[in-house]
Design an enzyme around this catalytic site. Sequence first.
Site, PDB file in Angstrom:
ATOM      1  N   THR A  29       3.360  10.726  -4.936  1.00 55.16           N
ATOM      2  CA  THR A  29       4.175  10.786  -6.166  1.00 55.16           C
ATOM      3  C   THR A  29       3.592  11.858  -7.092  1.00 55.16           C
ATOM      4  O   THR A  29       2.439  12.281  -6.924  1.00 55.16           O
ATOM      5  CB  THR A  29       4.145   9.435  -6.922  1.00 55.16           C
ATOM      6  OG1 THR A  29       2.793   9.203  -7.358  1.00 55.16           O
ATOM      7  CG2 THR A  29       4.613   8.280  -6.056  1.00 55.16           C
ATOM      8  N   ILE A  84      25.794  22.492 -16.467  1.00 55.37           N
ATOM      9  CA  ILE A  84      26.650  23.693 -16.445  1.00 55.37           C
ATOM     10  C   ILE A  84      28.023  23.358 -15.864  1.00 55.37           C
ATOM     11  O   ILE A  84      29.039  23.896 -16.286  1.00 55.37           O
ATOM     12  CB  ILE A  84      25.932  24.832 -15.669  1.00 55.37           C
ATOM     13  CG1 ILE A  84      24.750  25.342 -16.504  1.00 55.37           C
ATOM     14  CG2 ILE A  84      26.896  25.972 -15.318  1.00 55.37           C
ATOM     15  CD1 ILE A  84      23.814  26.308 -15.794  1.00 55.37           C
ATOM     16  N   ALA A 119       0.856  -1.202   0.000  1.00 56.90           N
ATOM     17  CA  ALA A 119       0.000   0.000   0.000  1.00 56.90           C
ATOM     18  C   ALA A 119       0.883   1.240   0.000  1.00 56.90           C
ATOM     19  O   ALA A 119       1.332   1.688   1.048  1.00 56.90           O
ATOM     20  CB  ALA A 119      -0.942  -0.006   1.210  1.00 56.90           C
ATOM     21  N   GLY A 120       1.173   1.742  -1.199  1.00 56.24           N
ATOM     22  CA  GLY A 120       1.987   2.957  -1.337  1.00 56.24           C
ATOM     23  C   GLY A 120       1.093   4.105  -1.766  1.00 56.24           C
ATOM     24  O   GLY A 120       0.429   4.734  -0.938  1.00 56.24           O
ATOM     25  N   SER A 121       1.005   4.330  -3.087  1.00 56.07           N
ATOM     26  CA  SER A 121       0.112   5.381  -3.590  1.00 56.07           C
ATOM     27  C   SER A 121      -1.330   5.102  -3.173  1.00 56.07           C
ATOM     28  O   SER A 121      -2.085   6.019  -2.858  1.00 56.07           O
ATOM     29  CB  SER A 121       0.189   5.449  -5.117  1.00 56.07           C
ATOM     30  OG  SER A 121       1.501   5.773  -5.498  1.00 56.07           O
ATOM     31  N   GLY A 179      29.482  20.609 -16.336  1.00 54.21           N
ATOM     32  CA  GLY A 179      30.163  19.694 -17.257  1.00 54.21           C
ATOM     33  C   GLY A 179      30.623  18.440 -16.528  1.00 54.21           C
ATOM     34  O   GLY A 179      29.917  17.943 -15.634  1.00 54.21           O
ATOM     35  N   GLY A 180      31.811  17.951 -16.865  1.00 53.23           N
ATOM     36  CA  GLY A 180      32.326  16.721 -16.237  1.00 53.23           C
ATOM     37  C   GLY A 180      32.447  16.864 -14.734  1.00 53.23           C
ATOM     38  O   GLY A 180      32.232  15.904 -13.978  1.00 53.23           O
ATOM     39  N   GLU A 218       5.443  11.617   0.119  1.00 52.59           N
ATOM     40  CA  GLU A 218       4.257  12.449   0.415  1.00 52.59           C
ATOM     41  C   GLU A 218       3.417  12.686  -0.848  1.00 52.59           C
ATOM     42  O   GLU A 218       2.880  13.768  -1.084  1.00 52.59           O
ATOM     43  CB  GLU A 218       4.656  13.757   1.113  1.00 52.59           C
ATOM     44  CG  GLU A 218       5.329  13.453   2.450  1.00 52.59           C
ATOM     45  CD  GLU A 218       5.300  14.576   3.460  1.00 52.59           C
ATOM     46  OE1 GLU A 218       4.389  15.419   3.409  1.00 52.59           O
ATOM     47  OE2 GLU A 218       6.192  14.578   4.326  1.00 52.59           O
TER      48      GLU A 218
HETATM   49  C1  FAD Z   1      13.073   8.811   1.053  1.00 52.87           C
HETATM   50  C2  FAD Z   1      11.688   8.324   1.343  1.00 52.87           C
HETATM   51  C3  FAD Z   1      11.099   8.622   2.587  1.00 52.87           C
HETATM   52  C4  FAD Z   1       9.813   8.158   2.891  1.00 52.87           C
HETATM   53  N1  FAD Z   1       9.285   8.401   4.141  1.00 52.87           N
HETATM   54  C5  FAD Z   1       8.051   7.909   4.463  1.00 52.87           C
HETATM   55  C6  FAD Z   1       7.505   8.070   5.791  1.00 52.87           C
HETATM   56  O1  FAD Z   1       8.122   8.673   6.667  1.00 52.87           O
HETATM   57  N2  FAD Z   1       6.289   7.529   6.061  1.00 52.87           N
HETATM   58  C7  FAD Z   1       5.573   6.846   5.119  1.00 52.87           C
HETATM   59  O2  FAD Z   1       4.477   6.399   5.440  1.00 52.87           O
HETATM   60  N3  FAD Z   1       6.059   6.656   3.861  1.00 52.87           N
HETATM   61  C8  FAD Z   1       7.278   7.158   3.510  1.00 52.87           C
HETATM   62  N4  FAD Z   1       7.798   6.968   2.245  1.00 52.87           N
HETATM   63  C9  FAD Z   1       7.029   6.195   1.288  1.00 52.87           C
HETATM   64  C10 FAD Z   1       6.438   7.026   0.154  1.00 52.87           C
HETATM   65  O3  FAD Z   1       5.418   7.857   0.642  1.00 52.87           O
HETATM   66  C11 FAD Z   1       5.979   6.060  -0.943  1.00 52.87           C
HETATM   67  O4  FAD Z   1       7.153   5.498  -1.516  1.00 52.87           O
HETATM   68  C12 FAD Z   1       5.131   6.731  -2.017  1.00 52.87           C
HETATM   69  O5  FAD Z   1       3.884   7.102  -1.505  1.00 52.87           O
HETATM   70  C13 FAD Z   1       4.918   5.837  -3.245  1.00 52.87           C
HETATM   71  O6  FAD Z   1       4.496   4.567  -2.902  1.00 52.87           O
HETATM   72  P1  FAD Z   1       5.262   3.273  -3.502  1.00 52.87           P
HETATM   73  O7  FAD Z   1       6.710   3.452  -3.252  1.00 52.87           O
HETATM   74  O8  FAD Z   1       4.608   2.067  -2.953  1.00 52.87           O
HETATM   75  O9  FAD Z   1       5.035   3.367  -5.064  1.00 52.87           O
HETATM   76  P2  FAD Z   1       3.763   2.828  -5.880  1.00 52.87           P
HETATM   77  O10 FAD Z   1       2.516   3.327  -5.264  1.00 52.87           O
HETATM   78  O11 FAD Z   1       3.910   1.360  -6.089  1.00 52.87           O
HETATM   79  O12 FAD Z   1       3.951   3.571  -7.261  1.00 52.87           O
HETATM   80  C14 FAD Z   1       4.772   3.079  -8.320  1.00 52.87           C
HETATM   81  C15 FAD Z   1       4.537   3.977  -9.545  1.00 52.87           C
HETATM   82  O13 FAD Z   1       3.165   3.866  -9.958  1.00 52.87           O
HETATM   83  C16 FAD Z   1       2.591   5.168 -10.031  1.00 52.87           C
HETATM   84  N5  FAD Z   1       1.160   5.096  -9.719  1.00 52.87           N
HETATM   85  C17 FAD Z   1       0.577   4.518  -8.628  1.00 52.87           C
HETATM   86  N6  FAD Z   1      -0.745   4.687  -8.679  1.00 52.87           N
HETATM   87  C18 FAD Z   1      -1.019   5.372  -9.824  1.00 52.87           C
HETATM   88  C19 FAD Z   1      -2.210   5.858 -10.448  1.00 52.87           C
HETATM   89  N7  FAD Z   1      -3.419   5.680  -9.893  1.00 52.87           N
HETATM   90  N8  FAD Z   1      -2.113   6.520 -11.620  1.00 52.87           N
HETATM   91  C20 FAD Z   1      -0.886   6.722 -12.196  1.00 52.87           C
HETATM   92  N9  FAD Z   1       0.265   6.294 -11.668  1.00 52.87           N
HETATM   93  C21 FAD Z   1       0.198   5.624 -10.490  1.00 52.87           C
HETATM   94  C22 FAD Z   1       3.367   5.997  -9.021  1.00 52.87           C
HETATM   95  O14 FAD Z   1       3.247   7.383  -9.289  1.00 52.87           O
HETATM   96  C23 FAD Z   1       4.765   5.462  -9.241  1.00 52.87           C
HETATM   97  O15 FAD Z   1       5.323   6.093 -10.368  1.00 52.87           O
HETATM   98  C24 FAD Z   1       9.076   7.427   1.926  1.00 52.87           C
HETATM   99  C25 FAD Z   1       9.673   7.135   0.671  1.00 52.87           C
HETATM  100  C26 FAD Z   1      10.946   7.577   0.392  1.00 52.87           C
HETATM  101  C27 FAD Z   1      11.560   7.233  -0.954  1.00 52.87           C
END
Ligand code: FAD
Length: 387
Positions: free
Chosen positions: A370, A342, A131-133, A344-345, A368
């Site tokens: 994508t 800007i 559960a990301g996005s 360069g290497g 926070e």
């Molecule tokens: C440095 C860092 C710090 C973080 N800190 C925290 C934290 O403190 N607490 C916390 O809870 N989380 C944290 N995260 C997690 C972050 O919020 C998630 O990585 C982010 O929400 C994306 O989820 P995912 O990595 O599962 O990607 P996914 O949801 O799997 O997405 C993969 C790709 O699919 C795209 N995508 C997904 N759904 C759709 C859609 N409906 N339409 C079009 N494109 C879509 C996305 O844009 C992305 O390009 C952190 C991440 C990083 C990298």
Amino acid sequence: MASAFDEESFAQLLDAVDRFVRHRLMPLEKQVEEAGEVPSDVIDEMKKMGLFGLGIPQEFGGYELTLFQEVQVQMAFSYTSPAFRLVFWPNVGIGSKGIVLAGTPAQKEKYLPGLASGELRASFCLTEPDAGSDAASLRTTAVRDGDDWVINGSKRFITNASRAHVFTVMARTDSSKRGAAGISAIIVERGTPGLSVGKPENKMGQKGSPICDVVFEDVRVPVSNIIGGLDAEGNGFRMAMQVLDAGRISVAASGLGMARRLIDEAARYALQRKQFGQPIAKFQLIQAMLADSETEYLAGHALVMQAAAALEAGQEATAQAASAKYFCSESVSRIADRALQIFGGAGYIAEYPVERLYRDARALRIYEGTSQVLQLVIARAMLKRYE
Ligand SMILES: Cc1cc2nc3c(=O)[nH]c(=O)nc-3n(C[C@H](O)[C@H](O)[C@H](O)COP(=O)(O)OP(=O)(O)OC[C@H]3O[C@@H](n4cnc5c(N)ncnc54)[C@H](O)[C@@H]3O)c2cc1C
């Protein structure tokens, strides 16, 4: 704009932050990149400066800055490596805002003084392996057993988890409900049996700011640990989204601070680097890159200030916050790319800061929300106006 911290004191704070960043932190950037951690004496100085409590009410020991003021501090701090501000920013932002906005008097009393002083450090646990996005599909559960919640599940990529004392955990307290309904925000303290934190991930950039898995195996906490108390059961996702509005404006502001640094580095380099018998800054194709970056910086600045003012005034600002974060995080990547070009290497080797800043900036388009998720938020809000 009303603030418990008057404008003159705020100007002094901003000045102190600026001096701290330029004279104390910037010389340590390489060391932090290589060691992967911020020295403890620097963290002690941050505590003394009161940075952990920037947004926490004065009655609990914080500065109680307005969001408008907070973003200015964020910009100033983001002139240097993100690792420094990520030591205290989770206490200012996503790790404490839920308690400030919706906590019970007892929760505020118990946690806010320690969060404001930096004695306690916070993490915000929303993302999971599946559960990301689609954060509302989270699977971590909190099942009621007498006067306790029993929490099971795992969280991924949690900033500061390896050094946090207080975790705000988004868990499903009502499994009969799908999506956002049925999710509550629960406070879990470090050391609670069954709570374990994984090894910090080896990241592309933002070195020195740990992100880890957090695993919950039959973790028991009192039912009163729901932020806002039992009456707030099921409100967790709504609260998280409210916290994220301010959080996204803040991430946008961090992009602006990084952009300013990249533009400054690139302009100075262009003025001193000579090719074809003259400084490369004389070439109009170099000037075009600098002009594009400066324009994007100014446009982003206006968006951030506008979004912060709207949220501060209590207006619905979800789409504005998303636009600010979308624009500033995408543009700082373009600005980093031009700065590297800007140089360069020299831009491709670690001797100069643009190589590091290029990698650091990349994360802003992911956390926070994508860029794609933000586009959806913006489009959804604007289409409502046409329906
Ligand atoms: C440095 C860092 C710090 C973080 N800190 C925290 C934290 O403190 N607490 C916390 O809870 N989380 C944290 N995260 C997690 C972050 O919020 C998630 O990585 C982010 O929400 C994306 O989820 P995912 O990595 O599962 O990607 P996914 O949801 O799997 O997405 C993969 C790709 O699919 C795209 N995508 C997904 N759904 C759709 C859609 N409906 N339409 C079009 N494109 C879509 C996305 O844009 C992305 O390009 C952190 C991440 C990083 C990298």
